[in-house]
Design a protein around this motif. Structure first.
Motif, PDB file in Angstrom:
ATOM      1  N   LEU A  61       0.870  -1.167   0.000  1.00 37.77           N
ATOM      2  CA  LEU A  61       0.000   0.000   0.000  1.00 37.77           C
ATOM      3  C   LEU A  61       0.912   1.223   0.000  1.00 37.77           C
ATOM      4  N   VAL A  62       0.746   2.087  -0.977  1.00 40.94           N
ATOM      5  CA  VAL A  62       1.700   3.179  -1.209  1.00 40.94           C
ATOM      6  C   VAL A  62       0.960   4.503  -1.347  1.00 40.94           C
ATOM      7  N   VAL A  63       1.520   5.540  -0.727  1.00 41.55           N
ATOM      8  CA  VAL A  63       1.021   6.905  -0.947  1.00 41.55           C
ATOM      9  C   VAL A  63       2.154   7.726  -1.549  1.00 41.55           C
ATOM     10  N   ALA A  64       1.775   8.721  -2.342  1.00 43.64           N
ATOM     11  CA  ALA A  64       2.775   9.563  -3.007  1.00 43.64           C
ATOM     12  C   ALA A  64       3.392  10.532  -2.004  1.00 43.64           C
ATOM     13  N   GLU A  70       7.753   7.686  -3.146  1.00 45.62           N
ATOM     14  CA  GLU A  70       6.610   6.978  -2.600  1.00 45.62           C
ATOM     15  C   GLU A  70       6.924   6.531  -1.183  1.00 45.62           C
ATOM     16  N   GLN A  71       5.873   6.374  -0.386  1.00 44.41           N
ATOM     17  CA  GLN A  71       6.026   5.847   0.967  1.00 44.41           C
ATOM     18  C   GLN A  71       5.134   4.623   1.107  1.00 44.41           C
ATOM     19  N   ILE A  72       5.739   3.508   1.454  1.00 45.46           N
ATOM     20  CA  ILE A  72       4.966   2.299   1.704  1.00 45.46           C
ATOM     21  C   ILE A  72       4.336   2.410   3.085  1.00 45.46           C
ATOM     22  N   CYS A  93      -2.240   3.620  -3.415  1.00 44.97           N
ATOM     23  CA  CYS A  93      -2.049   2.661  -4.500  1.00 44.97           C
ATOM     24  C   CYS A  93      -1.869   1.270  -3.901  1.00 44.97           C
ATOM     25  N   VAL A  94      -2.399   0.271  -4.583  1.00 45.43           N
ATOM     26  CA  VAL A  94      -2.168  -1.120  -4.204  1.00 45.43           C
ATOM     27  C   VAL A  94      -1.387  -1.759  -5.346  1.00 45.43           C
ATOM     28  N   THR A  95      -0.136  -2.109  -5.098  1.00 44.54           N
ATOM     29  CA  THR A  95       0.764  -2.618  -6.129  1.00 44.54           C
ATOM     30  C   THR A  95       1.366  -3.944  -5.687  1.00 44.54           C
ATOM     31  N   ALA A  96       1.427  -4.895  -6.596  1.00 47.55           N
ATOM     32  CA  ALA A  96       1.991  -6.208  -6.281  1.00 47.55           C
ATOM     33  C   ALA A  96       3.506  -6.127  -6.136  1.00 47.55           C
ATOM     34  N   MET A  97       4.021  -6.624  -5.022  1.00 53.34           N
ATOM     35  CA  MET A  97       5.467  -6.712  -4.835  1.00 53.34           C
ATOM     36  C   MET A  97       6.005  -8.017  -5.411  1.00 53.34           C
TER      37      MET A  97
END
Length: 230
Positions: A61-64, A70-72, A93-97
């Motif tokens: 979960l990431v915010v700009a 970006e900050q996780i 944002c929800v991004t696959a690691m």
């Protein structure tokens, strides 16, 4: 349609409270989707038309932040729930690691289903409160802990959240394989990769852990690791 009867996270996901008929109804609403590492499922500030259960893999979960950084702000694992029921915009944002698989539901359809099943709403509320507690802990981890405390706390949480790695030489809660590399660990903890590697090397030299490979971790002294984590 999602086959809920064969779901690997059936007993741990929010749908665990549903009976067979309710589960079949929910299954008809869902669909499984594979998500490649690096793919973004939800974008910060955009309309969030879906919610999902994580079946396997790890997502962030990431915010700009400023200047394009970006900050996780969180990590989700198998059986975790992502998305914003009864909401509109995604706060992150929800991004696959890693490569992942999710069971996706249309948000409006899921909201209607949850409204008709109060016990599911209660499960969502408990999950939300757990996430709030985790977010508060994350704030302390990033803002108040030293580099050593951050790395130790992170490894202890990974030992709890990740499945035990077969073939590694200690018990099920002390040996695991990280699904991401050192740079990603550094990004998660707000450290440089040099600092992260230095802390891991120091812990290995002190006999707290073994690092059989770049991603395998064996915690040898949990008590000492807990003391370091604060």
């Amino acid at each position: 349609m999602s086959d809920c009867s064969s779901c690997t996270v059936r007993g741990r996901a929010i749908c665990a409270s549903l009976d067979a008929g309710e589960l079949a109804e929910l299954g008809r609403m869902g669909r499984r989707q594979r998500v490649k590492a690096g793919h973004t499922l939800l974008w910060e500030g955009d309309d969030a038309p879906l919610v999902a259960n994580v079946l396997n893999g790890v997502l962030k979960l990431v915010v700009a932040a400023s200047r394009g950084r970006e900050q996780i702000v969180g990590i989700v694992f198998a059986s975790d729930f992502i998305g914003r029921p009864f909401g509109k915009e995604s706060p992150y944002c929800v991004t696959a690691m890693t490569d992942a698989e999710v069971c996706i539901y249309n948000r409006d359809s899921f909201d209607a289903f949850a409204a008709a099943h109060p016990h599911l709403q209660q499960k969502l509320l408990r999950r939300t409160l757990d996430e709030l507690d985790r977010a508060r802990y994350w704030m302390m981890l990033l803002g108040r802990k030293s580099a050593g405390e951050k790395v130790a706390s992170f490894l202890l949480e990974m030992a709890e959240r990740l499945p035990a790695e077969a073939g590694l030489p200690v018990g099920s809660r002390g040996a695991f394989e990280l699904p991401f590399g050192r740079q990603q660990i550094a990004d998660i903890l707000g450290l440089t990769i040099e600092t992260t590697c230095r802390q891991l090397t120091r812990m290995r030299a002190d006999g707290l852990l073994d690092l059989p490979s770049r991603r395998e971790v064996v915690i040898r002294d949990r008590q000492a690791m807990t003391l370091i984590a604060g």
